[in-house]
Design an enzyme around this catalytic site. Structure first.
Site, PDB file in Angstrom:
ATOM      1  N   ASP A  75       0.816  -1.221   0.000  1.00 56.02           N
ATOM      2  CA  ASP A  75       0.000   0.000   0.000  1.00 56.02           C
ATOM      3  C   ASP A  75       0.850   1.271   0.000  1.00 56.02           C
ATOM      4  O   ASP A  75       0.457   2.291   0.549  1.00 56.02           O
ATOM      5  CB  ASP A  75      -0.967   0.034   1.204  1.00 56.02           C
ATOM      6  CG  ASP A  75      -1.790  -1.226   1.287  1.00 56.02           C
ATOM      7  OD1 ASP A  75      -2.263  -1.684   0.240  1.00 56.02           O
ATOM      8  OD2 ASP A  75      -1.950  -1.763   2.405  1.00 56.02           O
ATOM      9  N   HIS A  98      -4.533  -2.153  -6.032  1.00 52.71           N
ATOM     10  CA  HIS A  98      -3.757  -0.990  -6.440  1.00 52.71           C
ATOM     11  C   HIS A  98      -4.767   0.086  -6.798  1.00 52.71           C
ATOM     12  O   HIS A  98      -5.617  -0.136  -7.633  1.00 52.71           O
ATOM     13  CB  HIS A  98      -2.899  -1.267  -7.676  1.00 52.71           C
ATOM     14  CG  HIS A  98      -2.128  -2.530  -7.564  1.00 52.71           C
ATOM     15  ND1 HIS A  98      -0.831  -2.573  -7.136  1.00 52.71           N
ATOM     16  CD2 HIS A  98      -2.497  -3.795  -7.799  1.00 52.71           C
ATOM     17  CE1 HIS A  98      -0.436  -3.820  -7.115  1.00 52.71           C
ATOM     18  NE2 HIS A  98      -1.417  -4.585  -7.511  1.00 52.71           N
TER      19      HIS A  98
END
Ligand code: GDP
Length: 424
Positions: A12, A40
């Site tokens: 992340d 994503h």
């Protein structure tokens, strides 16, 4: 020319955004590991997208996107993601899938879920996408490859053998219903037909295009600290997110990777269980969580609130080292603009000793953070496009991290959009 974009932290870090940005100047974008267990986030002219299976180059018509042999293919999720893009008016992406990649099967997802339930308070915080059982079976040599979809006899036999064992475990260990092998077989044949135009020998494809001098981006999922060999085992993922593995999982010679861009987040966040030395809690954590990312730090796959922490220079330097980073992209710097002072964890105290070396998990669990405080810049930096225009304290923060890690920070991301970037 091959570049890898990989995470230096827990995942992340904003790799999706950096990959999407660099994909503009690439011919091919390759996912080399993992499956739908991480998301994503990409924000572009079409809107906001959370991709799970698809590579981050899919918004460019000139890019061929590849799911390499190292990935875990969930066909159902893949097809749904493609459909969702179509519904939102995105031109059909150029996507190819390795015939050697393996498939996430219904029992992988069931075992992931039931095992976490069985573990109760000892669970790993899996996203329950079936990834750990998938890779376990792959190395146990009872996986199903994409190519099997086009050899029905082999597929049928494999499913028969596998369900014999899986159903015994499902019914006796977990008290669950067995899986209907015949149904799975028929569904796979249907899936096989749907994806067949995309399936091919992606390794041959990449080798050919390498020779032609094409620009290739290898896109990692998660981050170095989740690597099963070098990360915080067992709070790791089940495939290697390291640039070193990218050559294997994509199918290109290792010496072709000329640049390894490690994406480093300006603060820390982590999903799942395990030691997280610079973790913060309560009000301090929620302030950072709500301001983080583009709409708060919540899992792109699960929606769970992410665990939050200050920048951990010890863990990040280690992450960059095991990635073999040649340069860094520092992301989410804009998020820290509300703080008077910003803590950076520069060493760990373990049993009364101070160390700045990243230790093994049992020692990491005992580590307490030692912070250095840097002055904040207290303003919005998201519109700035030149490094010199950043407030002095923001530059100080960047340069402190750069000096500590010892690798140049060549990109600074100061907002979720493609053009929110400062190049150095
Ligand atoms: P990935 O898995 O590494 O691609 O990371 P995520 O998808 O979790 O991305 C992190 C989040 O931060 C997403 O919501 C992005 O839109 C957002 N993001 C990426 N870079 C920046 C940045 O520089 N500033 C801000 N505010 N948000 C960013």
């Amino acid at each position: 020319m091959v570049k890898a974009i990989v995470g230096a932290n827990w995942g992340d870090e904003g790799k999706g955004k950096i990959t999407d940005m660099l994909a503009a100047e690439s011919d091919i974008v390759v996912r080399f590991q993992g499956g739908s267990n991480a998301g994503h986030t990409i924000i572009n002219d079409y809107g906001k997208f959370a991709l799970h299976m698809l590579p981050s180059g899919i918004f460019y018509e000139h890019v061929t996107n590849v799911l390499g042999p190292g990935t875990a293919i969930n066909i159902d999720i893949l097809l749904k993601e493609l459909e969702a893009l179509e519904e939102r008016g995105i031109p059909r992406p150029n996507l190819i899938i390795s015939d050697r990649a393996q498939l996430v099967m219904p029992w992988h997802i069931l075992f992931d879920r039931y095992e976490e339930e069985r573990l109760g308070s000892r669970q790993f915080g899996s996203t329950k996408s079936g990834i750990a059982p998938f890779y376990a079976d792959k190395y146990y040599k009872i996986g199903i490859q994409v190519c099997d979809l086009y050899h029905p006899e082999i597929l049928k036999e494999k499913i028969g053998c596998i369900t014999e064992v899986k159903n015994m475990l499902l019914t006796t260990l977990y008290g669950a219903l067995p899986v209907d092998g015949e149904r799975v077989y028929n569904e796979l044949l249907r899936f096989g037909e749907k994806i067949s135009p995309m399936v091919r020998d992606t390794t041959g494809f990449l080798q050919k295009h390498l020779k032609e001098g094409k620009r290739i981006l290898l896109e990692g999922q998660l981050g170095a600290l989740k690597d099963p060999d070098h990360g915080i085992y067992p709070y790791t993922t089940s495939s290697s997110p390291l640039a070193g593995f990218a050559a294997v999982g994509a199918g290109i010679p290792p010496y072709e990777i000329k640049e390894v861009i490690a994406v480093v987040k300006a603060y820390s966040s982590c999903v799942g269980a395990g030691p997280f030395v610079s973790e913060i809690f309560g009000e301090e954590a929620s302030q950072l969580r709500e301001r983080g990312g583009d709409a708060g730090e919540y899992g792109a796959t699960t929606g769970r609130p992410r665990r939050m922490g200050w920048f951990d220079a010890v863990a990040t330097r280690y992450g960059c080292t095991v990635q073999g980073a040649t340069c860094l992209a520092l992301t989410l710097l804009d998020v820290l603009g509300y703080l008077d002072e910003i803590p950076i964890c520069v060493s760990y105290e373990i049993d009364g000793d101070i160390t700045d070396t990243f230790p093994v998990t049992p020692l990491l669990s005992k580590a307490k953070p030692v912070y250095k405080m840097l002055p904040g810049w207290k303003c919005d930096i998201s519109k700035i496009r030149r490094y010199e225009d950043l407030p002095c304290n923001a530059r100080r923060y960047v340069e402190f991290i750069e000096d500590f890690i010892g690798i140049p920070i060549k990109m600074i991301s100061n907002g979720p959009r493609r053009d929110d970037i400062i190049l150095r």
